[in-house]
Design a protein around this motif. Structure first.
Motif, PDB file in Angstrom:
ATOM      1  N   UNK A  65      45.884  34.260  40.648  1.00 45.02           N
ATOM      2  CA  UNK A  65      46.657  33.887  41.832  1.00 45.02           C
ATOM      3  C   UNK A  65      45.806  34.003  43.096  1.00 45.02           C
ATOM      4  N   UNK A  66      45.119  35.138  43.264  1.00 47.65           N
ATOM      5  CA  UNK A  66      44.320  35.345  44.470  1.00 47.65           C
ATOM      6  C   UNK A  66      43.140  34.392  44.524  1.00 47.65           C
ATOM      7  N   UNK A  67      42.513  34.129  43.377  1.00 46.76           N
ATOM      8  CA  UNK A  67      41.372  33.227  43.357  1.00 46.76           C
ATOM      9  C   UNK A  67      41.801  31.800  43.672  1.00 46.76           C
TER      10      UNK A  67
ATOM     11  N   UNK B  11      34.924  34.887  63.184  1.00 48.46           N
ATOM     12  CA  UNK B  11      35.460  33.920  62.212  1.00 48.46           C
ATOM     13  C   UNK B  11      34.367  33.407  61.287  1.00 48.46           C
ATOM     14  N   UNK B  12      33.212  33.096  61.845  1.00 52.41           N
ATOM     15  CA  UNK B  12      32.154  32.478  61.050  1.00 52.41           C
ATOM     16  C   UNK B  12      31.136  33.487  60.521  1.00 52.41           C
ATOM     17  N   UNK B  13      31.306  34.771  60.820  1.00 50.78           N
ATOM     18  CA  UNK B  13      30.450  35.786  60.221  1.00 50.78           C
ATOM     19  C   UNK B  13      30.856  35.948  58.764  1.00 50.78           C
ATOM     20  N   UNK B  14      29.890  35.826  57.854  1.00 53.75           N
ATOM     21  CA  UNK B  14      30.228  35.785  56.424  1.00 53.75           C
ATOM     22  C   UNK B  14      30.935  37.044  55.958  1.00 53.75           C
ATOM     23  N   UNK B  15      30.392  38.207  56.342  1.00 55.91           N
ATOM     24  CA  UNK B  15      31.013  39.468  55.925  1.00 55.91           C
ATOM     25  C   UNK B  15      30.998  40.441  57.103  1.00 55.91           C
ATOM     26  N   UNK B  16      31.933  40.283  58.044  1.00 56.43           N
ATOM     27  CA  UNK B  16      31.938  41.172  59.207  1.00 56.43           C
ATOM     28  C   UNK B  16      32.310  42.598  58.821  1.00 56.43           C
TER      29      UNK B  16
ATOM     30  N   UNK C 282      38.211  38.444  46.115  1.00 62.41           N
ATOM     31  CA  UNK C 282      38.222  37.935  44.744  1.00 62.41           C
ATOM     32  C   UNK C 282      37.501  36.603  44.632  1.00 62.41           C
ATOM     33  N   UNK C 283      37.685  35.724  45.612  1.00 69.03           N
ATOM     34  CA  UNK C 283      37.087  34.390  45.528  1.00 69.03           C
ATOM     35  C   UNK C 283      35.610  34.385  45.893  1.00 69.03           C
ATOM     36  N   UNK C 284      35.186  35.308  46.767  1.00 75.58           N
ATOM     37  CA  UNK C 284      33.797  35.291  47.225  1.00 75.58           C
ATOM     38  C   UNK C 284      32.926  36.323  46.524  1.00 75.58           C
ATOM     39  N   UNK C 285      33.445  37.529  46.317  1.00 76.54           N
ATOM     40  CA  UNK C 285      32.619  38.602  45.771  1.00 76.54           C
ATOM     41  C   UNK C 285      32.618  38.628  44.254  1.00 76.54           C
ATOM     42  N   UNK C 286      33.728  38.263  43.627  1.00 81.76           N
ATOM     43  CA  UNK C 286      33.828  38.368  42.170  1.00 81.76           C
ATOM     44  C   UNK C 286      33.482  37.051  41.501  1.00 81.76           C
ATOM     45  N   UNK C 287      34.004  35.947  42.006  1.00 78.27           N
ATOM     46  CA  UNK C 287      33.807  34.659  41.336  1.00 78.27           C
ATOM     47  C   UNK C 287      32.415  34.087  41.575  1.00 78.27           C
TER      48      UNK C 287
END
Length: 441
Positions: free
Chosen positions: A241-243, A400-405, A64-69
């Motif tokens: 809430x999730x964002x 951990x640091x891979x943006x979208x594993x 929600x915070x990375x893909x939608x917002x």
């Protein structure tokens, strides 16, 4: 009774009392220790359970915070929809309907034929022209539909689609956050889409491609219903809430899991159960997405958008969430497998022994062929534990640091770590005269 018998009896009594006293003290010391061990088990189970429950919420919060917002990632997510046949067909039908509603083709055709008839043509020719009215209107409609279809299916439409979505993204965020205005709105549990921005883009493209009749299309300020359900406001609250939690929720879940494993009496068993619990929670999230898709399609008005197009939109929007939950599930299963094969079970011991024997056999064959690791092998053997820990930590940092594993990233990273462990075992050569066997990793 003699004095010696009395002394012996007293000694036996004293020994009995001392034994009873020692037994009582032993029970007193064991009971608090048992209670402490029991409390450790309960607290560890509660922490690991909370971590497993937060795992699917963590994946959803990151999505929600990375893909939608995020606008750039949102545009990257919805870009494939411009090439989906079901979505193209839906957009083409909607645009064509608006053109036919805005431009009276029958009236234009009739006026044109009447104007030609007034040019002094013979009555027979005039009658034939009037008979052509219906076929001409049908032909023009087919031509318009063909032009719209070609435009929607052309590579240029991808740019139009991106511009339209870039304009509508702020409205989408406003919708999910409960604010009104823009292309999207949610009122009285109904989600509507304003067609004006999209039709304006298509109109400009049609005019630029030589279809001048599209210039008569007025500014269309109409909306279509996308979803009509009482769950819109609930979705808005969940999104906010999730964002808000964003990237904090995964950190909290990992901290609870690590703390639960640390408190547990059997760390390996706790890690095994915790990893299986996380994998199970990801499976539950996958089932929930499947049910949400069915619910969304059932709430979608059939007269507005087809089920094929609605399914394509849903699948495209949540595809990175599905990638994420699959990656987490595979990683959890890999951790569970690692915890199992480092345990004391017969199969785990035999597996480790077989791998160690195989690596030792390969090392022996290599040395018999005249190839030796020399000082490098001795140094690797002396620092084997540190190197093994560094390999595992390196793999964890990559994930951990891979943006979208994705699942492939997790599997490849795990294979690289296993290969590094095997190489360390292979290269690590005991010093000369050291008969100790190589400890299995």
């Amino acid at each position: 009774m003699s004095d010696s018998d009395e002394v012996r009896r007293l000694r036996e009594r004293v020994a009995q009392l001392e034994a009873e006293l020692a037994a009582g003290q032993h029970l007193e010391t064991r009971e608090p220790a048992g209670r402490r061990e029991s409390w450790r088990t309960v607290v560890s189970a509660v922490l690991i359970t909370l971590a497993c429950l937060l795992a699917p919420l963590s994946a959803t919060a990151v999505w929600a915070s990375r893909q939608v917002s995020d606008t750039d990632r949102y545009l990257e997510t919805v870009a494939p929809l411009a090439h989906d046949p079901a979505v193209q067909r839906t957009i083409s039908d909607a645009v064509t309907r608006q053109i036919f509603a805005a431009v009276d083709l029958q009236a234009i055709t009739t006026d044109t034929l009447n104007a030609i008839s007034r040019q002094g043509l013979p009555p027979r020719v005039t009658a034939n022209l009037q008979a052509l009215s219906g076929p001409l209107v049908s032909g023009i409609q087919s031509f318009i539909r063909g032009q719209v279809d070609n435009l929607v299916a052309s590579p240029q439409f991808a740019a139009v689609w991106r511009q339209a979505n870039q304009t509508a993204h702020a409205s989408l965020v406003n919708l999910l956050e409960g604010r009104q205005g823009g292309a999207l709105s949610a009122q009285n549990d109904t989600v509507t889409l304003n067609l004006a921005p999209i039709i304006a883009q298509v109109k400009d493209r049609l005019v630029a491609n030589g279809f001048s009749l599209a210039s008569r299309i007025p500014v269309v300020n109409t909306s279509i219903v996308l979803v009509q359900t009482d769950s819109v406001t609930k979705a808005q609250g969940l999104y906010r809430l999730l964002n808000t939690l964003g990237s904090w929720l995964p950190i909290i879940a990992l901290f609870l899991l690590a703390l639960g494993v640390y408190i547990a009496r059997d760390h390996r068993r706790a890690l095994l159960l915790g990893a299986l619990g996380v994998a199970g929670s990801m499976l539950v999230l996958g089932v929930a997405l499947t049910l949400a898709r069915v619910f969304y399609l059932n709430a979608l008005p059939a007269q507005v958008i087809s089920r094929d197009a609605g399914g394509a939109v849903f699948d495209t929007l949540v595809r990175y969430l599905r990638y994420g939950l699959r990656a987490v599930a595979v990683l959890a299963l890999i951790v569970a497998a690692a915890a199992f094969f480092t345990g004391p079970s017969i199969s785990a011991v035999r597996t480790r022994a077989g791998l160690t024997k195989g690596i030792g056999y390969l090392r022996g064959r290599t040395e018999s062929a005249g190839l030796s690791t020399g000082r490098v092998g001795a140094w690797t053997f002396a620092h084997k534990r540190l190197l093994l820990i560094a390999s595992v930590v390196g793999g964890a940092l990559v994930l951990t640091f891979w943006s979208r594993p994705t699942v492939s990233v997790v599997v490849v990273t795990a294979c690289v770590v296993l290969l590094a462990v095997a190489l360390i075992e292979f290269i690590g050569r005991p010093p000369a005269g050291d008969a100790r066997p190589s400890a299995p990793a």
